[in-house]
Design a protein around this motif. Structure first.
Motif, PDB file in Angstrom:
ATOM      1  N   UNK A  92     -29.098  23.615 -58.225  1.00 41.52           N
ATOM      2  CA  UNK A  92     -29.481  24.343 -56.846  1.00 41.52           C
ATOM      3  C   UNK A  92     -29.607  23.416 -55.888  1.00 41.52           C
ATOM      4  N   UNK A  93     -28.728  23.342 -54.809  1.00 38.24           N
ATOM      5  CA  UNK A  93     -27.601  23.982 -54.799  1.00 38.24           C
ATOM      6  C   UNK A  93     -26.531  23.695 -55.460  1.00 38.24           C
ATOM      7  N   UNK A  94     -25.574  24.631 -55.777  1.00 38.12           N
ATOM      8  CA  UNK A  94     -24.552  24.592 -57.011  1.00 38.12           C
ATOM      9  C   UNK A  94     -24.040  22.918 -56.844  1.00 38.12           C
ATOM     10  N   UNK A 198     -29.481  32.342 -47.666  1.00 38.35           N
ATOM     11  CA  UNK A 198     -28.078  33.051 -47.374  1.00 38.35           C
ATOM     12  C   UNK A 198     -27.133  32.315 -48.015  1.00 38.35           C
ATOM     13  N   UNK A 199     -27.125  30.723 -47.594  1.00 37.75           N
ATOM     14  CA  UNK A 199     -26.066  30.212 -48.041  1.00 37.75           C
ATOM     15  C   UNK A 199     -26.176  29.038 -49.430  1.00 37.75           C
ATOM     16  N   UNK A 200     -27.519  29.060 -49.768  1.00 38.41           N
ATOM     17  CA  UNK A 200     -27.935  28.398 -51.070  1.00 38.41           C
ATOM     18  C   UNK A 200     -27.907  26.951 -50.884  1.00 38.41           C
ATOM     19  N   UNK A 201     -27.296  26.582 -49.258  1.00 39.04           N
ATOM     20  CA  UNK A 201     -27.288  25.105 -49.065  1.00 39.04           C
ATOM     21  C   UNK A 201     -28.464  24.790 -48.486  1.00 39.04           C
ATOM     22  N   UNK A 202     -28.853  23.479 -48.595  1.00 36.00           N
ATOM     23  CA  UNK A 202     -29.928  22.830 -48.003  1.00 36.00           C
ATOM     24  C   UNK A 202     -29.758  22.950 -46.467  1.00 36.00           C
ATOM     25  N   UNK A 203     -30.994  22.644 -45.618  1.00 34.88           N
ATOM     26  CA  UNK A 203     -30.959  22.658 -44.273  1.00 34.88           C
ATOM     27  C   UNK A 203     -30.809  21.278 -43.706  1.00 34.88           C
ATOM     28  N   UNK A 204     -30.507  20.345 -44.484  1.00 33.02           N
ATOM     29  CA  UNK A 204     -30.890  18.890 -43.858  1.00 33.02           C
ATOM     30  C   UNK A 204     -31.955  18.780 -43.389  1.00 33.02           C
ATOM     31  N   UNK A 205     -32.999  18.569 -44.227  1.00 34.70           N
ATOM     32  CA  UNK A 205     -34.098  18.511 -43.674  1.00 34.70           C
ATOM     33  C   UNK A 205     -34.398  16.853 -43.371  1.00 34.70           C
ATOM     34  N   UNK A 206     -34.128  15.985 -44.192  1.00 34.74           N
ATOM     35  CA  UNK A 206     -34.049  14.686 -43.719  1.00 34.74           C
ATOM     36  C   UNK A 206     -33.128  14.075 -42.719  1.00 34.74           C
TER      37      UNK A 206
END
Ligand SMILES: Nc1nc2c(ncn2[C@@H]2O[C@H](COP(=O)(O)OP(=O)(O)OP(=O)(O)O)[C@@H](O)[C@H]2O)c(=O)[nH]1
Ligand SMILES: [Mg+2]
Ligand SMILES: [Zn+2]
Length: 297
Positions: A92-94, A198-206
């Motif tokens: 995860x994410x896929x 919602x999207x299962x995608x990361x939020x671009x933390x770095x």
């Protein structure tokens, strides 16, 4: 003997953090607009009179560069002088194995060693499909590690892999790159993100590249995650060389300019049919071929 130079260990737009040869860290500005230092660059720098800050005056010749398109589509250099490229995936994410392949292509293109890591094993007791993909990478000679930055499972294996080299950790946003580095350095200096539900995608933390030293030698660079990645390649001929198992099998094709798509006497297609080459990697090769040819139109 090469003299020891200051090294860039973090980049914040036009400011850099440098590690001086004596180990001290300082903040540096850049002389002029033309030089763009990146993580692991060796630079010439001097102290600015009456100030705390230093000034970078020159970038030393680079051994290599990892390039990628930024959000505006311009190619930029992410890091230089890399000795190992570690592509991280997770349940995860896929997982997008095509992104993994394309990073491996970039490593081949740079002539840099590469490895594949599958993180967050704690989330999936049953992960046969990931295991199968990892087995293919391992079969073509890329070291693989399945680990959990959360529980520490198999992190020693990863430590051994990284020891004594300058490595960069790349991969999709949210797979746990920063978490892995925090675990390896026994710290929580790098911010990590929660995955958006919602999207299962990361939020671009770095958002910045940062290089941390590893105990016992070596250093590891954290990089901002991506939603997609493709190296900018020159030609179809180049694509054929960057999928290493396809390059090897392709030496037996009837035509030495075989594209391994519809040509008769194609040893690559035969190897795919025989399951000697991963059908998924072959599909990935064909996509990369189309992408490269489209970009050249
Ligand atoms: N269960 C579990 N969660 C993990 C593991 N590693 C990281 N995470 C979680 O995954 C989320 C994303 O981790 P990050 O380390 O920020 O991911 P990243 O790859 O650095 O993301 P970007 O900086 O956006 O590219 C965080 O909530 C972490 O706590 C793991 O091994 N197991
Ligand atoms: Mg991160
Ligand atoms: Zn062929």
């Amino acid at each position: 003997m090469q003299k020891t130079l200051p090294v860039v260990i973090a980049t914040y737009s036009r400011r850099m953090r440098l590690r001086l040869p004596d180990g001290k860290q300082v903040i540096a500005r850049i002389k002029g607009k033309r030089i763009k230092p990146v993580c692991a660059d060796r630079v010439e720098a001097e102290r600015i009179a009456n100030e705390k800050d230093w000034l970078i005056t020159k970038i030393d010749a680079r051994d290599n560069e990892l390039r990628r398109p930024n959000l505006r589509g311009q190619i930029e250099v992410l890091a230089a002088n890399i000795e190992l490229l570690v592509v991280v995936t997770a349940g995860s994410p896929k997982p997008d194995w095509f992104i993994t392949d394309r990073y491996l292509c970039a490593a081949e293109d740079m002539r840099v060693a590469a490895a594949v890591v599958y993180n967050k094993t704690d989330l999936e007791p049953n992960r046969t499909s990931a295991q199968a993909e990892m087995a293919w990478f391992s079969a073509i000679g890329y070291p693989t590690v399945m680990c959990s930055a959360e529980t520490g499972d198999n992190m020693d294996e990863l430590k051994t892999l990284l020891a004594g080299r300058i490595a960069i950790i790349v991969g999709q946003s949210g797979v746990g790159k920063s978490s892995i580095i925090n675990n390896l350095t026994n710290s929580d200096v790098l911010p990590t993100a929660t995955i958006s539900r919602k999207s299962g995608a990361g939020r671009h933390k770095t958002v910045n590249s940062v290089m941390l030293q590893l105990q016992g030698g070596g250093a590891v660079i954290d990089s901002p995650g991506v939603r997609d990645y493709a190296p900018a390649l020159e030609s179809a001929a180049q694509v054929r060389q960057l999928y290493r198992e396809i390059e090897t099998a392709g030496r037996e094709c009837r035509f030495n300019n075989c594209r391994h798509t519809r040509e008769p006497g194609c040893a690559v297609k035969l190897a795919v049919a025989d399951e000697q080459i991963s059908a998924r990697r072959y599909e990935s090769y064909k996509r990369m071929l189309i992408l490269t040819e489209q970009n050249k139109l």
